[in-house]
Scaffold this active site. Sequence first.
Site, PDB file in Angstrom:
ATOM      1  N   CYS A   1      54.675  45.765  43.573  1.00  0.00           N
ATOM      2  CA  CYS A   1      55.240  44.421  43.765  1.00  0.00           C
ATOM      3  C   CYS A   1      56.727  44.486  44.059  1.00  0.00           C
ATOM      4  CB  CYS A   1      54.991  43.571  42.528  1.00  0.00           C
ATOM      5  SG  CYS A   1      55.636  44.310  41.015  1.00  0.00           S
TER       6      CYS A   1
ATOM      7  N   GLU B   1      58.655  39.209  31.765  1.00  0.00           N
ATOM      8  CA  GLU B   1      57.794  40.078  30.977  1.00  0.00           C
ATOM      9  C   GLU B   1      58.560  41.334  30.585  1.00  0.00           C
ATOM     10  OE1 GLU B   1      54.249  41.682  32.974  1.00  0.00           O
ATOM     11  OE2 GLU B   1      53.097  40.196  31.874  1.00  0.00           O
TER      12      GLU B   1
HETATM   13  P1  NAD Z   1      45.255  39.189  43.505  1.00  0.00           P
HETATM   14  O1  NAD Z   1      46.031  37.938  43.336  1.00  0.00           O
HETATM   15  O2  NAD Z   1      44.336  39.278  44.644  1.00  0.00           O
HETATM   16  O3  NAD Z   1      44.377  39.487  42.192  1.00  0.00           O
HETATM   17  C1  NAD Z   1      44.971  39.585  40.911  1.00  0.00           C
HETATM   18  C2  NAD Z   1      43.928  39.248  39.859  1.00  0.00           C
HETATM   19  O4  NAD Z   1      43.598  37.865  39.975  1.00  0.00           O
HETATM   20  C3  NAD Z   1      42.618  40.019  39.993  1.00  0.00           C
HETATM   21  O5  NAD Z   1      42.124  40.343  38.715  1.00  0.00           O
HETATM   22  C4  NAD Z   1      41.714  38.992  40.660  1.00  0.00           C
HETATM   23  O6  NAD Z   1      40.346  39.230  40.403  1.00  0.00           O
HETATM   24  C5  NAD Z   1      42.189  37.728  40.001  1.00  0.00           C
HETATM   25  N1  NAD Z   1      41.874  36.476  40.702  1.00  0.00           N
HETATM   26  C6  NAD Z   1      41.591  36.295  42.013  1.00  0.00           C
HETATM   27  N2  NAD Z   1      41.333  34.987  42.252  1.00  0.00           N
HETATM   28  C7  NAD Z   1      41.474  34.342  41.076  1.00  0.00           C
HETATM   29  C8  NAD Z   1      41.338  32.979  40.665  1.00  0.00           C
HETATM   30  N3  NAD Z   1      41.022  32.027  41.525  1.00  0.00           N
HETATM   31  N4  NAD Z   1      41.570  32.679  39.370  1.00  0.00           N
HETATM   32  C9  NAD Z   1      41.902  33.627  38.484  1.00  0.00           C
HETATM   33  N5  NAD Z   1      42.037  34.934  38.805  1.00  0.00           N
HETATM   34  C10 NAD Z   1      41.825  35.283  40.087  1.00  0.00           C
HETATM   35  O7  NAD Z   1      46.334  40.374  43.537  1.00  0.00           O
HETATM   36  P2  NAD Z   1      46.114  41.930  43.774  1.00  0.00           P
HETATM   37  O8  NAD Z   1      45.745  42.156  45.204  1.00  0.00           O
HETATM   38  O9  NAD Z   1      45.246  42.502  42.723  1.00  0.00           O
HETATM   39  O10 NAD Z   1      47.598  42.474  43.506  1.00  0.00           O
HETATM   40  C11 NAD Z   1      48.577  42.516  44.503  1.00  0.00           C
HETATM   41  C12 NAD Z   1      49.537  41.363  44.390  1.00  0.00           C
HETATM   42  O11 NAD Z   1      50.067  41.298  43.065  1.00  0.00           O
HETATM   43  C13 NAD Z   1      50.747  41.536  45.291  1.00  0.00           C
HETATM   44  O12 NAD Z   1      51.102  40.288  45.833  1.00  0.00           O
HETATM   45  C14 NAD Z   1      51.818  42.045  44.341  1.00  0.00           C
HETATM   46  O13 NAD Z   1      53.135  41.823  44.781  1.00  0.00           O
HETATM   47  C15 NAD Z   1      51.489  41.280  43.098  1.00  0.00           C
HETATM   48  N6  NAD Z   1      52.017  41.945  41.915  1.00  0.00           N
HETATM   49  C16 NAD Z   1      53.064  41.385  41.243  1.00  0.00           C
HETATM   50  C17 NAD Z   1      53.635  42.032  40.163  1.00  0.00           C
HETATM   51  C18 NAD Z   1      54.795  41.446  39.395  1.00  0.00           C
HETATM   52  O14 NAD Z   1      55.070  41.918  38.298  1.00  0.00           O
HETATM   53  N7  NAD Z   1      55.486  40.447  39.919  1.00  0.00           N
HETATM   54  C19 NAD Z   1      53.113  43.255  39.748  1.00  0.00           C
HETATM   55  C20 NAD Z   1      52.033  43.790  40.442  1.00  0.00           C
HETATM   56  C21 NAD Z   1      51.487  43.125  41.521  1.00  0.00           C
END
Ligand code: NAD
Length: 477
Positions: free
Chosen positions: A282, A455
């Site tokens: 991220c 966090e």
């Molecule tokens: P994602 O949003 O696709 O999924 C994250 C989680 O949310 C998964 O467990 C997924 O199953 C769940 N999810 C999906 N739809 C949902 C819904 N409608 N309701 C509840 N949960 C739902 O993200 P990803 O592809 O797993 O991760 C990549 C993204 O995360 C990137 O945009 C990255 O920048 C971000 N990220 C941010 C941080 C931070 O600390 N700011 C850290 C790591 C990743």
Amino acid sequence: MKMFINGERREASDGRTIDVLNSATLEFIDTVPAATEKDVNEAIAAAKEGARYWGSLPVYERSAILNKAADLIDSRREELAGSLSIEMGKIISEARPEVRVAAQIIRGFAEKANHLYGQTMTDYQVGTEHDIIFTRHEPLGVVACISPFNYPVELCSQKYAAALAAGNAVIIKPSTDNPLTVMKVAEILWEAGVPGNVLQLVTGAGSDIGDILSESPDIAAITFTGSTAVGKHIAEKAAGTLKRVFLELGGNDPYIVFEDADFELAVTGAVRGRVQNAGQTCCSPKRFLVQNSIKDAFIKRAVEQIGALVMGSPLDDKTELGSLISAKAAKTVDEQVKLTISQGAKLICGGTFISETYYAPTILEVTPSMDIAKDMECFGPVIPIIGFDTEEEAIAIANQTMYGLQAGVITKDINKAIRVAAKLECGGVVINQSGNYRHLDQPFGGRKMSGIGREGVSVTLDEMTQVKSYILRNILE
Ligand code: NAD
């Protein structure tokens, strides 16, 4: 593997499953249940009971259990790191520290919870001189922990460890791309003594079961790390019950290199910061702003460094660049590269698949008007380089995005570094390294569309508790 609901290992009530693949080879590893609404509601009902019990335990007992879990994770680091590497293509030299960090996070929150003090008010207000008012941090109840694929073990522990240390019950919902290692960690937490209704784990597509968690009146808070689009959706759904929502979301972080930078440090910071976790971080640098006077030399050296990177099996200690999480993710990166080229970018190197899930490290020369220089987060080993002339121009380009997670500023002039850092609209600025940095205690998080809340061991327990005031009227009379 099976889910964990109310102390039992469970299949989905309708028997449906989701395949988990080895990201590097696309070989089948295992299945996990696709939880139904009934399954999730059972987990929520059990967690309500669990929260009452766990919240009433003295904190030293909770902390002792968590410390035991951290020791067990340490003792199984090699096995857990191997599992993580296989299910997501993360190189083993990055998987091992991730598992180590998860144990450190658990210990950090356990220690901090032992010393989470309330306050006592003074009697400066006329008429209160005979009263004593003190506050205590009390648990929220049930906390849903929804975590992403990219640092599954570490980022999930930032959530359940804080919530459990603070006395809450948790329902973990890991990513369906790579849930297995998080499930093994959850097993360890049970083994260490966290009761079965205090820690539960449901698997399934977020689009199928996420709303049940977000909308449930029995869940007090959602702590989510993932994409901005899903974070917004959760916030909307959670608004109906006014539950607390903590969002750690996407980023398009700037990496600003001034002409007076230590040149080799600047290039190495760019390349290493970007290719870590195959570009799926991220807070990795995602837009490389380089002062025009050194831009050509920077590109030349970056191409050399990229050419020397070792790609290969994630399980090989020598590998420096592993696979992306899925073929779909690699396709998205390729589409983003092609879109940027169609918008006028110059392809310097890469821009090709190496296999279905391996993407060649790519350098593009881009302009500030292109999507990749603004709001298009690219989750792969792609280095878009943007030239600038003045400090003001660099700050304007850096801030021209809806995101605001972290940033890196590279210069030998510390006054300039701090001056620029103060003007960057983001949650953290790293001086003389890329923003791809996270200290466990640091209040980590974003501004603008990169999230709500912070966090880290220094702050999350405040978010995972509510402060209650106890007012003893006229007790000193
Ligand atoms: P994602 O949003 O696709 O999924 C994250 C989680 O949310 C998964 O467990 C997924 O199953 C769940 N999810 C999906 N739809 C949902 C819904 N409608 N309701 C509840 N949960 C739902 O993200 P990803 O592809 O797993 O991760 C990549 C993204 O995360 C990137 O945009 C990255 O920048 C971000 N990220 C941010 C941080 C931070 O600390 N700011 C850290 C790591 C990743």
